[in-house]
Design an enzyme around this catalytic site. Structure first.
Site, mmCIF file in Angstrom:
data_model
loop_
_atom_site.group_PDB
_atom_site.id
_atom_site.type_symbol
_atom_site.label_atom_id
_atom_site.label_comp_id
_atom_site.label_asym_id
_atom_site.label_seq_id
_atom_site.Cartn_x
_atom_site.Cartn_y
_atom_site.Cartn_z
ATOM 1 N N TYR A 217 23.158 71.792 47.270
ATOM 2 C CA TYR A 217 23.436 71.714 48.988
ATOM 3 C C TYR A 217 22.687 72.768 49.722
ATOM 4 O O TYR A 217 21.608 72.159 50.419
ATOM 5 C CB TYR A 217 24.742 71.732 49.223
ATOM 6 C CG TYR A 217 25.730 70.505 48.807
ATOM 7 C CD1 TYR A 217 25.485 69.431 49.251
ATOM 8 C CD2 TYR A 217 26.460 70.856 47.599
ATOM 9 C CE1 TYR A 217 26.409 68.407 48.776
ATOM 10 C CE2 TYR A 217 27.127 69.638 46.934
ATOM 11 C CZ TYR A 217 26.984 68.484 47.541
ATOM 12 O OH TYR A 217 27.791 67.590 46.904
ATOM 13 N N PRO B 9 27.948 61.840 54.503
ATOM 14 C CA PRO B 9 28.341 60.309 54.390
ATOM 15 C C PRO B 9 29.150 60.279 55.716
ATOM 16 O O PRO B 9 29.725 61.263 56.356
ATOM 17 C CB PRO B 9 29.257 60.418 53.265
ATOM 18 C CG PRO B 9 29.123 61.496 52.456
ATOM 19 C CD PRO B 9 28.699 62.606 53.454
ATOM 20 N N HIS C 23 28.538 67.613 53.406
ATOM 21 C CA HIS C 23 28.996 67.434 52.115
ATOM 22 C C HIS C 23 29.177 68.835 51.105
ATOM 23 O O HIS C 23 29.947 68.769 50.288
ATOM 24 C CB HIS C 23 27.979 66.550 51.282
ATOM 25 C CG HIS C 23 28.602 65.713 49.907
ATOM 26 N ND1 HIS C 23 29.527 66.213 49.040
ATOM 27 C CD2 HIS C 23 28.344 64.379 49.779
ATOM 28 C CE1 HIS C 23 29.994 65.109 48.565
ATOM 29 N NE2 HIS C 23 29.260 64.177 48.745
ATOM 30 N N LYS D 253 42.923 43.486 37.155
ATOM 31 C CA LYS D 253 44.081 44.204 36.345
ATOM 32 C C LYS D 253 44.684 42.855 35.708
ATOM 33 O O LYS D 253 45.149 43.374 34.493
ATOM 34 C CB LYS D 253 45.189 44.695 37.222
ATOM 35 C CG LYS D 253 44.513 45.982 37.921
ATOM 36 C CD LYS D 253 45.518 46.805 38.960
ATOM 37 C CE LYS D 253 45.116 48.099 39.362
ATOM 38 N NZ LYS D 253 46.118 48.698 40.388
ATOM 39 N N LYS E 77 43.021 42.668 32.585
ATOM 40 C CA LYS E 77 43.040 44.015 31.794
ATOM 41 C C LYS E 77 41.693 44.646 31.713
ATOM 42 O O LYS E 77 41.220 45.155 30.788
ATOM 43 C CB LYS E 77 43.473 43.735 30.215
ATOM 44 C CG LYS E 77 45.065 43.296 30.430
ATOM 45 C CD LYS E 77 45.507 42.969 28.830
ATOM 46 C CE LYS E 77 46.976 42.229 29.049
ATOM 47 N NZ LYS E 77 47.311 42.217 27.746
ATOM 48 N N SER F 62 39.254 47.637 33.954
ATOM 49 C CA SER F 62 39.037 48.499 34.960
ATOM 50 C C SER F 62 38.270 47.974 36.125
ATOM 51 O O SER F 62 37.250 47.770 35.987
ATOM 52 C CB SER F 62 38.123 49.929 34.336
ATOM 53 O OG SER F 62 37.986 50.510 35.402
ATOM 54 N N PRO F 63 39.041 48.166 37.136
ATOM 55 C CA PRO F 63 38.311 47.818 38.418
ATOM 56 C C PRO F 63 37.000 48.363 38.674
ATOM 57 O O PRO F 63 35.928 47.821 39.224
ATOM 58 C CB PRO F 63 39.485 47.953 39.616
ATOM 59 C CG PRO F 63 40.701 47.580 39.051
ATOM 60 C CD PRO F 63 40.340 48.377 37.263
ATOM 61 N N ASP F 64 37.169 49.819 38.539
ATOM 62 C CA ASP F 64 36.009 50.637 38.933
ATOM 63 C C ASP F 64 34.735 50.054 37.997
ATOM 64 O O ASP F 64 33.725 50.069 38.144
ATOM 65 C CB ASP F 64 36.082 52.136 38.831
ATOM 66 C CG ASP F 64 35.084 52.847 38.999
ATOM 67 O OD1 ASP F 64 34.789 52.792 40.341
ATOM 68 O OD2 ASP F 64 34.396 53.349 38.027
ATOM 69 N N TYR G 256 23.974 56.201 38.954
ATOM 70 C CA TYR G 256 24.808 57.211 39.158
ATOM 71 C C TYR G 256 25.933 56.775 39.840
ATOM 72 O O TYR G 256 26.145 56.151 40.591
ATOM 73 C CB TYR G 256 24.138 58.003 40.388
ATOM 74 C CG TYR G 256 24.959 59.453 40.553
ATOM 75 C CD1 TYR G 256 25.021 60.477 39.611
ATOM 76 C CD2 TYR G 256 25.733 59.259 41.562
ATOM 77 C CE1 TYR G 256 25.571 61.546 39.979
ATOM 78 C CE2 TYR G 256 26.611 60.322 41.951
ATOM 79 C CZ TYR G 256 26.587 61.582 41.322
ATOM 80 O OH TYR G 256 27.198 62.689 41.499
ATOM 81 N N SER H 14 29.765 59.238 40.773
ATOM 82 C CA SER H 14 30.277 60.653 40.690
ATOM 83 C C SER H 14 31.621 60.487 39.948
ATOM 84 O O SER H 14 32.608 59.591 40.355
ATOM 85 C CB SER H 14 30.119 61.375 42.013
ATOM 86 O OG SER H 14 30.945 60.302 42.960
ATOM 87 N N SER I 297 29.597 55.290 44.255
ATOM 88 C CA SER I 297 30.827 56.018 44.300
ATOM 89 C C SER I 297 31.685 55.237 44.727
ATOM 90 O O SER I 297 31.630 54.235 45.552
ATOM 91 C CB SER I 297 30.684 57.504 45.117
ATOM 92 O OG SER I 297 30.414 57.184 46.279
ATOM 93 N N GLN I 298 32.980 55.480 44.133
ATOM 94 C CA GLN I 298 34.212 54.782 44.554
ATOM 95 C C GLN I 298 35.005 55.646 45.791
ATOM 96 O O GLN I 298 35.345 56.847 45.273
ATOM 97 C CB GLN I 298 35.290 54.207 43.437
ATOM 98 C CG GLN I 298 36.336 53.603 43.989
ATOM 99 C CD GLN I 298 37.570 53.521 42.782
ATOM 100 O OE1 GLN I 298 38.656 53.561 43.264
ATOM 101 N NE2 GLN I 298 37.128 53.416 41.594
#
Length: 643
Positions: free
Chosen positions: A127, A140, A357, A437, A440, A442-444, A466, A468, A568-569
């Site tokens: 940064y 962001p 950030h 779900k 079964k 993982s949503p991410d 990428y 995070s 990213s989520q």
């Protein structure tokens, strides 16, 4: 919740992160320095005082070099030719036995003497030394649900209520009432929550500084490019009531009928250019006092003029307003981009945060938004002080002929930058994480594979991706990189594009790719990815004035750390999303909010790049999500209805 910010990496010849290794926007980082301890002069130590007495947190270790290099080589395979794989393995082996082993010893020494060897180095490298603008490249936007203000009073009252509840959230932080969350048996560090209010980045040549003022009693209101200091507590320290705040904000709104000099636009440009203009700005008599009031405020509130919005384009315009303000013809100069929190309220109902950030990831920002929105929707009480307070004071800023030249250049720059960023917000309503779900999955990890497939579908090649992952099990922990492109993800993408492959085989490869990503995620959350460790080794070479090892110019390192897809989520139950720009010239940004019954994905790309097209990428993403659902329901024992 896993985060961005989108938030660079190392393009090698410029070093790492969106948003250092991809969280920062993939463009540049290191200004070599010789002494690590001296280089903390620009970092207020208060920023790293975590609540050790209240929280049981881990020290951040230096992980074994062999483990990291083995994992690194595996992540490079889908991106390299066989010849490049052989060359990269040879260079990795040489590094392991030679320079890498020596640098590992230095890193282990740092880890033994510091609770978190990465935290302050990450702040500086990712940064403070980052020289591209914070606008678009690093900061962001976090949206609030869109409103409909029928009157000016509605507009001003909304702003007052948002300010009131932000102050209420600060009280929770100050009282240590932010819930401590655990990951397994480990507590997650809450120290970032205390760094976002009262914080400001200060432009300096080569490396910026941070200014922390958590005990500040005022905000700064920006209206038509004019700045007002607004004490939001009475003289006894009690927060003002919403009614009182709204009265004062309305006075400001009505007082300014003409736009002022665009001082705020200077904060949107490249950091060294801003540092040069900042020096001139501060040398003009009276300006330093006013600028310091901006910097020491809890946050800024931008009361924005209306922007034109075509029907169906609301989210795209909202994203642009939060990230860059739309250019000087709209609201880009009604900002102070160095402030960690900018609350932006537009007369046409487009509202949210822009956040700088440097001091924190997106978790505190998203939770702060959720808190404010929940309080507003519930209509919680908004009483408080109504007398014995200081009325807002206009901050005087004076320009000069030389400064006017910098302002003119900044206006030209931000208008071009705003135009060049192309956003597309996908609100996918066919299903959400609830359906995933039931499968079964993982949503991410599923969404990450959908993004991988979309990139492969459109570009016909795998893309380094990428994501995070937080490191909050550690004292002062920031992020590690999840490398989502894998041998498994590529095999899955190829199968989905091959008409000869059966749905049963596709489903098998989908689950294998999702599980592979989930396994890497688990490692990254422990800090056992590859990017932060390798960054640490590189920084050891810099700090001890050693040559940068050739390993860092190997085909595998360069290609695997040039993240063409930065993701990213940022989860929220609200109809909201976080958004940011891409980290590479020929890449995409993609931040997503998976809800029970739908998905919101904020995608970005550069308009002037001929390789990428965010609209076509989103079309590919829709096709991928549809196709993946189709494969799952056709191969499930009990097909689930499309939600």
């Amino acid at each position: 919740m896993k985060l961005l910010t989108h938030p660079a990496i190392l393009r090698q010849h410029r070093v790492f992160y969106h948003m250092a290794s991809n969280i920062l926007r993939n463009r540049n980082i290191l200004n070599p320095v010789s002494n690590s301890s001296q280089n903390q002069k620009n970092v207020n130590s208060k920023a790293y005082s975590t609540e050790e007495k209240k929280q049981n947190l881990l020290r951040f270790p230096a992980f074994p070099l062999d483990e990291t290099l083995t994992r690194f080589l595996a992540t490079t395979k889908p991106l390299l030719t066989k010849e490049e794989q052989m060359k990269t393995k040879r260079m990795a082996d040489e590094f392991r036995k030679g320079d890498g082993a020596k640098l590992q010893e230095l890193l282990e020494k740092a880890a033994a003497s510091e609770e978190n060897w990465l935290a302050h180095r990450w702040l500086r490298a990712a940064y403070l030394q980052y020289r591209d603008p914070v606008t678009v490249y690093s900061s962001p936007g976090m949206t609030f649900p869109i409103q409909c203000f029928e009157t000016e009073e509605d507009f001003i009252n909304y702003a007052a209520v948002a300010v009131y509840h932000l102050i209420g959230y600060k009280k929770l932080i100050d009282n240590g009432e932010i819930p401590v969350v655990k990951m397994g048996k480990n507590e997650l560090d809450n120290s970032q929550f205390g760094r976002v209010l009262g914080t400001c980045r200060i432009p300096k040549p080569q490396e910026d500084a941070m200014d922390y003022n958590p005990d500040s009693q005022h905000i700064v209101v920006i209206c038509k490019n004019h700045f007002y200091k607004f004490a939001v507590y009475d003289k006894s320290g009690k927060p003002l009531s919403v009614t009182t705040m709204a009265q004062q904000l309305m006075n400001i709104w009505k007082a300014e009928t003409e736009k002022g000099c665009e001082f705020g636009v200077l904060t949107t440009i490249k950091r060294d250019n801003w540092a040069e203009a900042y020096k001139i700005l501060m040398e003009i008599p009276g300006n330093a006092e006013s600028v310091c009031e901006i910097q020491k405020s809890l946050f800024t509130l931008s009361l924005d003029d209306c922007v034109p919005v075509e029907k169906g384009q609301e989210n795209i315009v909202l994203a642009g307003q939060l990230i860059h303000g739309g250019g000087v013809q709209y609201n880009s100069s009604n900002r102070w981009m160095d402030k960690t929190i900018q609350l932006i309220v537009n007369r046409n109902g487009l509202n949210g945060f822009c956040y700088e950030h440097s001091p924190a990831e997106g978790v505190p920002i998203a939770l702060m938004m959720d808190h404010v929105v929940k309080k507003m929707e519930k209509g919680d009480k908004t009483d408080g002080a109504s007398d014995n307070f200081e009325c807002p004071v206009k901050l005087k800023l004076t320009t000069s002929e030389c400064l006017n030249m910098h302002v003119a250049a900044a206006k030209h720059y931000i208008t071009g930058l705003a135009f060049n960023l192309r956003m597309n917000i996908l609100h996918y309503t066919c299903y959400g994480k609830g359906f995933l779900k039931t499968q079964k999955l993982s949503p991410d990890s599923f969404i990450q594979m959908a993004i991988q497939l979309a990139f492969y579908r459109y570009h016909k090649v795998p893309g380094a991706q990428y994501e995070s992952a937080h490191l909050r099990i550690y004292t002062g922990g920031r992020t590690e990189t999840i490398r989502s492109c894998s041998v498994e993800s590529v095999a899955f993408a190829k199968a989905m594009m091959d008409k000869e492959v059966s749905n049963e085989e596709r489903a098998k490869l989908l689950r294998k790719a999702v599980n592979s990503h989930r396994e890497y995620t688990s490692l990254a959350l422990q800090g056992r990815g590859v990017d932060r460790h390798l960054l640490g080794l590189k920084l050891m070479a810099v700090e001890y004035c050693q040559p940068i090892p050739k390993f860092f110019s190997s085909p595998g390192f360069v290609k695997s750390s040039t993240f063409r897809i930065s993701t990213s989520q940022v989860a929220s139950k609200n109809n909201a999303f976080m958004c940011y720009g891409p980290t590479t010239d020929n890449g995409y940004g993609c931040c997503y909010n998976p809800r029970d019954d739908d998905l919101i994905l904020a995608c970005s790309a550069w308009r002037n790049n001929k390789e990428t097209n965010v609209d076509e990428f989103v079309k590919a993403l829709v096709l991928s999500l549809d196709q993946m659902w189709d494969v799952l329901v056709k191969t499930s024992e009990q097909p689930k209805a499309k939600l």
